[in-house]
Motif scaffolding. Structure first.
Motif, PDB file in Angstrom:
ATOM      1  N   VAL A 245       0.843  -1.207   0.000  1.00 53.25           N
ATOM      2  CA  VAL A 245       0.000   0.000   0.000  1.00 53.25           C
ATOM      3  C   VAL A 245       0.871   1.248   0.000  1.00 53.25           C
ATOM      4  O   VAL A 245       0.593   2.223  -0.715  1.00 53.25           O
ATOM      5  CB  VAL A 245      -0.973  -0.012   1.200  1.00 53.25           C
ATOM      6  CG1 VAL A 245      -1.798   1.261   1.223  1.00 53.25           C
ATOM      7  CG2 VAL A 245      -1.869  -1.219   1.130  1.00 53.25           C
TER       8      VAL A 245
ATOM      9  N   PHE B  67       2.208   1.821  -3.498  1.00 50.78           N
ATOM     10  CA  PHE B  67       1.131   2.344  -4.342  1.00 50.78           C
ATOM     11  C   PHE B  67       0.950   3.841  -4.108  1.00 50.78           C
ATOM     12  O   PHE B  67       0.887   4.622  -5.042  1.00 50.78           O
ATOM     13  CB  PHE B  67      -0.189   1.616  -4.035  1.00 50.78           C
ATOM     14  CG  PHE B  67      -0.491   0.526  -4.991  1.00 50.78           C
ATOM     15  CD1 PHE B  67       0.084  -0.719  -4.835  1.00 50.78           C
ATOM     16  CD2 PHE B  67      -1.346   0.733  -6.063  1.00 50.78           C
ATOM     17  CE1 PHE B  67      -0.181  -1.733  -5.723  1.00 50.78           C
ATOM     18  CE2 PHE B  67      -1.616  -0.277  -6.956  1.00 50.78           C
ATOM     19  CZ  PHE B  67      -1.043  -1.519  -6.788  1.00 50.78           C
ATOM     20  N   SER B  68       0.883   4.214  -2.831  1.00 53.77           N
ATOM     21  CA  SER B  68       0.635   5.614  -2.500  1.00 53.77           C
ATOM     22  C   SER B  68       1.784   6.494  -2.960  1.00 53.77           C
ATOM     23  O   SER B  68       1.566   7.583  -3.480  1.00 53.77           O
ATOM     24  CB  SER B  68       0.427   5.775  -0.998  1.00 53.77           C
ATOM     25  OG  SER B  68      -0.487   4.812  -0.555  1.00 53.77           O
TER      26      SER B  68
ATOM     27  N   SER C 145       1.703   6.903  -6.730  1.00 48.53           N
ATOM     28  CA  SER C 145       0.574   7.759  -7.056  1.00 48.53           C
ATOM     29  C   SER C 145       0.885   9.221  -6.740  1.00 48.53           C
ATOM     30  O   SER C 145       0.668  10.112  -7.567  1.00 48.53           O
ATOM     31  CB  SER C 145      -0.641   7.283  -6.264  1.00 48.53           C
ATOM     32  OG  SER C 145      -1.527   8.332  -6.058  1.00 48.53           O
TER      33      SER C 145
ATOM     34  N   LEU D 206       3.401  10.632  -9.248  1.00 51.54           N
ATOM     35  CA  LEU D 206       2.788  10.871 -10.553  1.00 51.54           C
ATOM     36  C   LEU D 206       1.954  12.148 -10.534  1.00 51.54           C
ATOM     37  O   LEU D 206       2.035  12.989 -11.433  1.00 51.54           O
ATOM     38  CB  LEU D 206       1.906   9.669 -10.927  1.00 51.54           C
ATOM     39  CG  LEU D 206       1.206   9.763 -12.274  1.00 51.54           C
ATOM     40  CD1 LEU D 206       2.226   9.561 -13.383  1.00 51.54           C
ATOM     41  CD2 LEU D 206       0.111   8.731 -12.390  1.00 51.54           C
ATOM     42  N   LEU D 207       1.168  12.302  -9.468  1.00 50.88           N
ATOM     43  CA  LEU D 207       0.305  13.476  -9.387  1.00 50.88           C
ATOM     44  C   LEU D 207       1.122  14.751  -9.275  1.00 50.88           C
ATOM     45  O   LEU D 207       0.755  15.778  -9.846  1.00 50.88           O
ATOM     46  CB  LEU D 207      -0.639  13.355  -8.189  1.00 50.88           C
ATOM     47  CG  LEU D 207      -1.732  12.318  -8.391  1.00 50.88           C
ATOM     48  CD1 LEU D 207      -2.625  12.255  -7.180  1.00 50.88           C
ATOM     49  CD2 LEU D 207      -2.546  12.624  -9.623  1.00 50.88           C
TER      50      LEU D 207
ATOM     51  N   VAL E 245       2.150  15.614 -12.794  1.00 49.45           N
ATOM     52  CA  VAL E 245       1.039  16.153 -13.588  1.00 49.45           C
ATOM     53  C   VAL E 245       0.696  17.563 -13.127  1.00 49.45           C
ATOM     54  O   VAL E 245       0.466  18.470 -13.928  1.00 49.45           O
ATOM     55  CB  VAL E 245      -0.205  15.249 -13.485  1.00 49.45           C
ATOM     56  CG1 VAL E 245      -1.391  15.878 -14.197  1.00 49.45           C
ATOM     57  CG2 VAL E 245       0.081  13.887 -14.064  1.00 49.45           C
ATOM     58  N   ARG E 246       0.713  17.750 -11.822  1.00 50.56           N
ATOM     59  CA  ARG E 246       0.343  19.051 -11.285  1.00 50.56           C
ATOM     60  C   ARG E 246       1.323  20.135 -11.716  1.00 50.56           C
ATOM     61  O   ARG E 246       0.924  21.203 -12.178  1.00 50.56           O
ATOM     62  CB  ARG E 246       0.264  19.001  -9.771  1.00 50.56           C
ATOM     63  CG  ARG E 246      -0.290  20.279  -9.194  1.00 50.56           C
ATOM     64  CD  ARG E 246      -0.427  20.242  -7.707  1.00 50.56           C
ATOM     65  NE  ARG E 246      -0.228  21.580  -7.180  1.00 50.56           N
ATOM     66  CZ  ARG E 246      -1.094  22.570  -7.313  1.00 50.56           C
ATOM     67  NH1 ARG E 246      -2.236  22.363  -7.941  1.00 50.56           N
ATOM     68  NH2 ARG E 246      -0.855  23.757  -6.823  1.00 50.56           N
TER      69      ARG E 246
ATOM     70  N   THR F  12       0.745  21.093 -15.291  1.00 47.21           N
ATOM     71  CA  THR F  12      -0.468  21.802 -15.702  1.00 47.21           C
ATOM     72  C   THR F  12      -0.700  23.083 -14.921  1.00 47.21           C
ATOM     73  O   THR F  12      -1.569  23.867 -15.277  1.00 47.21           O
ATOM     74  CB  THR F  12      -1.702  20.903 -15.524  1.00 47.21           C
ATOM     75  OG1 THR F  12      -1.706  20.395 -14.195  1.00 47.21           O
ATOM     76  CG2 THR F  12      -1.747  19.781 -16.529  1.00 47.21           C
TER      77      THR F  12
ATOM     78  N   ARG G  44      -0.901  26.532 -16.722  1.00 50.30           N
ATOM     79  CA  ARG G  44      -2.067  26.624 -17.590  1.00 50.30           C
ATOM     80  C   ARG G  44      -3.353  26.776 -16.797  1.00 50.30           C
ATOM     81  O   ARG G  44      -4.236  27.543 -17.156  1.00 50.30           O
ATOM     82  CB  ARG G  44      -2.142  25.372 -18.476  1.00 50.30           C
ATOM     83  CG  ARG G  44      -2.217  25.717 -19.938  1.00 50.30           C
ATOM     84  CD  ARG G  44      -2.647  24.538 -20.769  1.00 50.30           C
ATOM     85  NE  ARG G  44      -3.953  24.792 -21.329  1.00 50.30           N
ATOM     86  CZ  ARG G  44      -4.145  25.410 -22.483  1.00 50.30           C
ATOM     87  NH1 ARG G  44      -3.139  25.839 -23.184  1.00 50.30           N
ATOM     88  NH2 ARG G  44      -5.370  25.596 -22.940  1.00 50.30           N
ATOM     89  N   ILE G  45      -3.448  26.034 -15.698  1.00 52.32           N
ATOM     90  CA  ILE G  45      -4.652  26.121 -14.870  1.00 52.32           C
ATOM     91  C   ILE G  45      -4.797  27.531 -14.319  1.00 52.32           C
ATOM     92  O   ILE G  45      -5.872  28.121 -14.360  1.00 52.32           O
ATOM     93  CB  ILE G  45      -4.588  25.104 -13.712  1.00 52.32           C
ATOM     94  CG1 ILE G  45      -4.689  23.686 -14.260  1.00 52.32           C
ATOM     95  CG2 ILE G  45      -5.692  25.353 -12.697  1.00 52.32           C
ATOM     96  CD1 ILE G  45      -4.507  22.600 -13.235  1.00 52.32           C
TER      97      ILE G  45
ATOM     98  N   GLN H  50      -6.047  29.705 -17.011  1.00 48.54           N
ATOM     99  CA  GLN H  50      -7.464  29.442 -17.317  1.00 48.54           C
ATOM    100  C   GLN H  50      -8.371  30.066 -16.261  1.00 48.54           C
ATOM    101  O   GLN H  50      -9.403  30.635 -16.573  1.00 48.54           O
ATOM    102  CB  GLN H  50      -7.713  27.933 -17.363  1.00 48.54           C
ATOM    103  CG  GLN H  50      -7.015  27.236 -18.495  1.00 48.54           C
ATOM    104  CD  GLN H  50      -7.852  27.214 -19.742  1.00 48.54           C
ATOM    105  OE1 GLN H  50      -9.023  26.900 -19.704  1.00 48.54           O
ATOM    106  NE2 GLN H  50      -7.271  27.575 -20.846  1.00 48.54           N
ATOM    107  N   GLN H  51      -7.933  29.928 -14.989  1.00 49.49           N
ATOM    108  CA  GLN H  51      -8.743  30.509 -13.915  1.00 49.49           C
ATOM    109  C   GLN H  51      -8.830  32.019 -14.078  1.00 49.49           C
ATOM    110  O   GLN H  51      -9.893  32.605 -13.934  1.00 49.49           O
ATOM    111  CB  GLN H  51      -8.141  30.164 -12.554  1.00 49.49           C
ATOM    112  CG  GLN H  51      -8.494  28.754 -12.140  1.00 49.49           C
ATOM    113  CD  GLN H  51      -7.728  28.298 -10.917  1.00 49.49           C
ATOM    114  OE1 GLN H  51      -6.733  28.912 -10.527  1.00 49.49           O
ATOM    115  NE2 GLN H  51      -8.178  27.233 -10.304  1.00 49.49           N
TER     116      GLN H  51
ATOM    117  N   PHE I  27     -11.178  32.900 -17.102  1.00 51.19           N
ATOM    118  CA  PHE I  27     -12.615  32.729 -17.010  1.00 51.19           C
ATOM    119  C   PHE I  27     -13.228  33.344 -15.766  1.00 51.19           C
ATOM    120  O   PHE I  27     -14.419  33.575 -15.717  1.00 51.19           O
ATOM    121  CB  PHE I  27     -12.981  31.237 -17.080  1.00 51.19           C
ATOM    122  CG  PHE I  27     -12.784  30.663 -18.440  1.00 51.19           C
ATOM    123  CD1 PHE I  27     -13.710  30.923 -19.431  1.00 51.19           C
ATOM    124  CD2 PHE I  27     -11.668  29.924 -18.748  1.00 51.19           C
ATOM    125  CE1 PHE I  27     -13.525  30.425 -20.697  1.00 51.19           C
ATOM    126  CE2 PHE I  27     -11.473  29.421 -20.013  1.00 51.19           C
ATOM    127  CZ  PHE I  27     -12.407  29.668 -20.997  1.00 51.19           C
ATOM    128  N   VAL I  28     -12.435  33.595 -14.724  1.00 54.61           N
ATOM    129  CA  VAL I  28     -13.015  34.157 -13.510  1.00 54.61           C
ATOM    130  C   VAL I  28     -12.743  35.658 -13.424  1.00 54.61           C
ATOM    131  O   VAL I  28     -13.663  36.460 -13.356  1.00 54.61           O
ATOM    132  CB  VAL I  28     -12.494  33.420 -12.259  1.00 54.61           C
ATOM    133  CG1 VAL I  28     -13.100  34.021 -11.016  1.00 54.61           C
ATOM    134  CG2 VAL I  28     -12.843  31.944 -12.342  1.00 54.61           C
TER     135      VAL I  28
END
Lengths: 203, 194
Positions: B11, B14-15, B18, B21-22, B25-26, B29, B32-33, B36-37, B40-41
């Motif tokens: 376990v 796995f954690s 994970s 990986l996150l 990815v974070r 992105t 860009r996030i 985008q915020q 649009f806001v």
């Protein structure tokens, strides 16, 4: 268990189509199918998570000890859901704003965990991939069908996915049947569609 | 016991994978996030109050650390000079916090324009602070250092009828932004010139 890969794929499109045959994961189904765009977006996000988690869990099925399998499945699923959430924020922010909390809630969507537990943990990678893709596409189709039905009657519009353009279907004189876009309307729609599917299935 | 440790290690692995990986990815992105915020806001409001500028304030932005907060500033180019900055501050409205973007001219400390970004005011009453220019346009051209108050509090800003508390909240946000501006002006100037 001599099913071919094609059969594993196609069963998700009719014989075990969620949420009509595989009556799981109703919460997002009822909540997001107010517009076609939301329905399609939710369907695609769920499909991605389903396919990825099915493949990975199938690959690791001999490594994961039985006693802690659910914990491991949830970690795998939650990881992919967070990836989807971040990617959606980066590339489809308006859709993310509309779907909101229902994206992180894919983690606890019973369809995803259900397929992991019932299928991917016992079958090979290719079959699991086909299963995830089939169930995912089936889920997307059902959400789209339900959303088309609800949006046209409930708001009198049809929102084209991605472009966010709403086309009025009935013209200006139409009085929206708002019951359809509320939660009880979703239950009624779902019930009616299930009924129609059962009638067709009987023949 | 050995079995227990095995379960624990699986376990844990796995954690860790994970989490790693996150994190990747974070960080991939994040920028860009953020954009985008903004787009649009805050974007529509910023574009509106900085109308006529020759750059994209959403791209031409910088951050300054103010105490324990990090604030974003958006630069507007008018007449070929980088002379306007816009930033957000908050006031207390009827239904919660009201976000207000204030654009200030750096040369004479006057307000170029203000606009409401986020709010949870009553639809049809307080929400007019965002949808109609009646309230926000009153601030344009005034000095940022004026003690903004609504007429009910002996000030000179006419509040929206039926939404005095909202109007008071907007005034409060502008007063807060004056404080931020006074506090950070030297740093803002450095960043704008850089």
């Amino acid at each position: 268990m001599a099913k071919t890969v094609v059969q594993e794929f196609t069963k998700g499109l009719w014989a075990e189509i969620p949420p009509f045959r595989l009556v799981l994961g109703l919460c997002p189904v009822l909540a997001v199918t107010k517009t076609v765009e939301n329905g399609v977006g939710m369907g695609i996000a769920t499909t991605f998570v389903l396919v990825c988690s099915n493949v990975l869990i199938s690959l690791l099925r001999s490594t994961i000890p039985k006693q802690v399998r659910i914990a491991c499945f949830i970690v795998v699923i939650a990881t992919f859901v967070t990836v989807v959430e971040l990617v959606m924020q980066a590339f489809a922010y308006p859709l993310f704003l509309k779907l909101g909390i229902f994206i992180p809630l894919i983690v606890v969507n019973c369809i995803v965990l259900g397929r992991a537990e019932a299928f991917a943990a016992k079958n090979g990678v290719v079959a699991s991939f086909a299963d995830g893709l089939g169930i995912g596409i089936g889920f997307t189709l059902s959400l789209t069908a339900l959303a088309i039905f609800r949006e046209i009657l409930g708001s009198g519009t049809f929102t084209i996915p991605i472009s966010s353009v709403s086309i009025p279907v009935f013209g200006p004189g139409f009085e929206p049947f708002t019951f359809m876009v509320e939660a009880p309307g979703a239950f009624v729609c779902l019930g009616l569609m299930l009924c129609i599917m059962n009638m067709l299935g009987k023949k | 016991m050995r079995e227990m440790i095995r379960l624990f290690v699986v376990v844990l692995l796995f954690s860790c994978v994970s989490g790693g990986l996150l994190a990747v990815v974070r960080s991939g992105t994040q920028e860009r996030i953020e954009y985008q915020q903004l787009k649009f806001v805050k974007g529509p409001t910023i574009k509106q109050i900085m109308e006529g500028c020759s750059n994209d304030p959403l791209i031409d932005r910088f951050k300054i650390i103010d105490g324990d907060k990090e604030r974003s500033f958006f630069v507007g180019v008018f007449d070929g000079k980088r002379n306007v900055v816009a930033f957000e501050s908050f006031g207390k409205g009827f239904g919660g916090k009201i976000g207000v973007i204030v654009a200030v001219n750096l040369e004479n400390d006057t307000i170029v324009g203000i606009g409401v970004t986020t709010h949870s005011e009553t639809p049809g009453l307080g929400s007019r602070a965002k949808s109609e220019p009646d309230l926000s346009s009153q601030f344009t051209g005034l000095s940022i250092n004026e003690p903004f108050k609504v007429t009910a509090d002996d000030g000179k800003i006419d509040s929206i009828s039926g939404a005095t508390i909202t109007s008071r909240g907007v005034c409060g946000a502008v007063v807060v932004s004056a404080g931020i501006y006074a506090r950070l002006k030297t740093k803002i100037m450095e960043k704008v010139k850089a």
